[in-house]
Design a protein around this motif. Structure first.
Motif, short mmCIF file in Angstrom:
data_model
loop_
_atom_site.label_atom_id
_atom_site.label_comp_id
_atom_site.label_asym_id
_atom_site.label_seq_id
_atom_site.Cartn_x
_atom_site.Cartn_y
_atom_site.Cartn_z
N ARG A 294 -1.07 7.33 -9.22
CA ARG A 294 -1.49 6.18 -10.18
C ARG A 294 -0.42 6.11 -11.38
O ARG A 294 -0.42 4.90 -12.08
CB ARG A 294 -2.76 6.43 -10.77
CG ARG A 294 -3.83 6.42 -9.38
CD ARG A 294 -3.66 4.92 -9.13
NE ARG A 294 -4.44 4.75 -7.90
CZ ARG A 294 -3.72 4.30 -6.63
NH1 ARG A 294 -2.42 3.81 -6.53
NH2 ARG A 294 -4.65 3.96 -5.65
N SER A 295 0.32 7.14 -11.74
CA SER A 295 1.36 7.11 -12.73
C SER A 295 2.56 6.03 -12.39
O SER A 295 3.22 5.80 -13.24
CB SER A 295 1.95 8.51 -13.10
OG SER A 295 2.81 9.00 -12.24
N THR B 205 2.04 3.63 -9.54
CA THR B 205 1.66 2.45 -8.59
C THR B 205 0.20 2.28 -8.68
O THR B 205 -0.44 3.26 -8.81
CB THR B 205 2.08 2.29 -7.32
OG1 THR B 205 1.57 1.08 -6.64
CG2 THR B 205 1.46 3.43 -6.31
N ASP B 206 -0.58 1.09 -8.64
CA ASP B 206 -1.73 0.74 -8.39
C ASP B 206 -2.31 0.12 -7.12
O ASP B 206 -3.17 -0.21 -6.90
CB ASP B 206 -2.22 -0.01 -9.73
CG ASP B 206 -1.60 -1.50 -9.51
OD1 ASP B 206 -0.46 -1.72 -8.68
OD2 ASP B 206 -1.96 -2.35 -10.27
N LYS B 207 -1.15 0.26 -6.31
CA LYS B 207 -1.36 -0.23 -4.90
C LYS B 207 -2.27 0.96 -4.04
O LYS B 207 -2.17 1.82 -4.43
CB LYS B 207 0.10 -0.33 -4.01
CG LYS B 207 0.80 -1.22 -4.62
CD LYS B 207 2.34 -1.27 -3.84
CE LYS B 207 3.21 -2.26 -4.50
NZ LYS B 207 4.43 -2.28 -3.82
N PRO B 208 -3.30 0.17 -3.34
CA PRO B 208 -3.96 1.22 -2.72
C PRO B 208 -3.51 2.20 -1.49
O PRO B 208 -2.31 1.84 -1.05
CB PRO B 208 -5.11 0.17 -1.75
CG PRO B 208 -4.05 -0.85 -1.65
CD PRO B 208 -3.45 -0.88 -2.69
N SER C 24 0.63 -1.14 -0.09
CA SER C 24 -0.02 -0.15 0.00
C SER C 24 0.91 1.16 0.09
O SER C 24 2.04 1.23 -0.04
CB SER C 24 -0.97 -0.07 1.31
OG SER C 24 -0.14 0.24 2.45
N ASP D 116 -3.49 11.16 -9.22
CA ASP D 116 -2.96 11.07 -10.54
C ASP D 116 -1.58 10.80 -10.71
O ASP D 116 -1.11 9.78 -11.37
CB ASP D 116 -3.51 12.46 -11.45
CG ASP D 116 -4.69 12.56 -11.48
OD1 ASP D 116 -5.57 11.74 -11.35
OD2 ASP D 116 -5.24 13.63 -12.06
#
Length: 316
Positions: free
Chosen positions: A65-66, A68-71, A44, A62
């Motif tokens: 998200r460029s 990592t896609d971890k919460p 995370s 934004d």
């Protein structure tokens, strides 16, 4: 008012940068606007500083998200100021962490600070209608705590008073990187309106003792390399001392706030007038320095009305 606050006329869009300052550690900076930080753990992400509104927080998201896609599991807030905390709801984090002192200041003066900052610096509250209310932490601590994002250790510490009474710093030992909030700035004026001048230098010394390899300051560029870190710490020290000394001399002879303003400008303008938000910070810095020099230990609460009264006195 004789004229508007300098910040009320600052409407230009700032260029965002997103720099990696350690492995999976990023600084979100914007030419002197409030910075944020990103620490990516095994499973995370931790965000440092939430921006002033959910809409502005989405610019940080934004960038996250460029890479990592971890919460996003944690949001850490270094102090209580509105421009740092009111965007927290956008991240959907499980935990929002502050120091105990910072939470107490949200209770004591959070709404007044929000109203005051919104009046002073409207551009920083883009999308203010999306703010759900004051931001309160889910978790607090007194002196220090440790958070693990998987195997990545993150130390949160209150090292002393400086920009506010409740400042904390965030240290990531495996990369020797620190987030200092507004205790350290880089080519941006320190906002001292809620500060503690007599303690600030000792807190900078405590930060220096970590001998970090990089710092994400409260405002200004990321500080990468020990030389840049050291230079920024000493420059911050010079700014704080150059603000307090002349105000204290005026207070010692029972001078006026306007005389303190003139004295601080004489010392600070040659060195710092080209710094980001310098004109915005200066009246609040002088007012607080003058108060502290006259024995007012606890910064008085800024309100929209007090802002105006102070500004008119300085123009007089």
């Amino acid at each position: 008012m004789a004229k508007a606050f300098a910040s009320q006329g600052d409407m230009s869009e700032k260029k965002i940068t997103f720099d990696e300052i350690g492995k999976d550690i990023y600084a979100f900076t914007a030419e002197g606007d409030p910075n944020s930080g990103v620490i990516i753990g095994d499973d995370s992400v931790m965000i440092i500083e939430a921006q002033a509104t959910p809409r502005l927080a989405n610019k940080v998201i934004d960038c996250v998200r460029s890479v990592t896609d971890k919460p996003i599991s944690h949001v850490v807030l270094t102090h209580y100021h509105a421009v740092r905390v009111l965007g927290a709801s956008a991240f959907g984090a499980e935990q929002i962490i502050m120091g105990d002192r910072a939470r107490a200041m949200v209770v004591e003066r959070g709404q007044e600070d929000w109203d005051s900052e919104f009046q002073r610096f409207p551009r920083l509250f883009e999308g203010h209608e999306s703010i759900p209310g004051l931001t309160y932490p889910t978790t607090t601590f007194s002196e220090d705590m440790t958070v693990y994002l998987g195997n990545r250790r993150i130390d949160l510490m209150h090292l002393g008073r400086a920009h506010t009474a409740g400042d904390i710093v965030i240290h990531v030992p495996d990369e020797n990187v620190m987030f200092t909030g507004d205790i350290v700035e880089y080519h941006s004026a320190c906002y001292c309106g809620d500060g503690h001048f007599s303690d600030w230098g000792d807190t900078l010394d405590a930060i220096s003792s970590f001998d970090v390899d990089a710092i994400a300051p409260g405002r200004g560029d990321a500080l990468i390399g020990k030389d840049m870190v050291s230079a920024a710490i000493e420059n911050t020290r010079d700014f704080v001392e150059s603000t307090y000394r002349p105000a204290a001399r005026v207070a010692a002879r029972n001078g006026t706030l306007k005389e303190a303003w003139d004295a601080v400008r004489e010392e600070c303008d040659p060195k710092f007038k080209d710094y980001a938000i310098y004109e915005h910070c200066l009246p609040f810095n002088v007012a607080r320095a003058f108060d502290e020099a006259r024995g007012i230990e606890n910064p008085r609460i800024w309100t929209a009305q007090r802002d105006i009264e102070m500004w008119e006195a300085l123009q007089g």
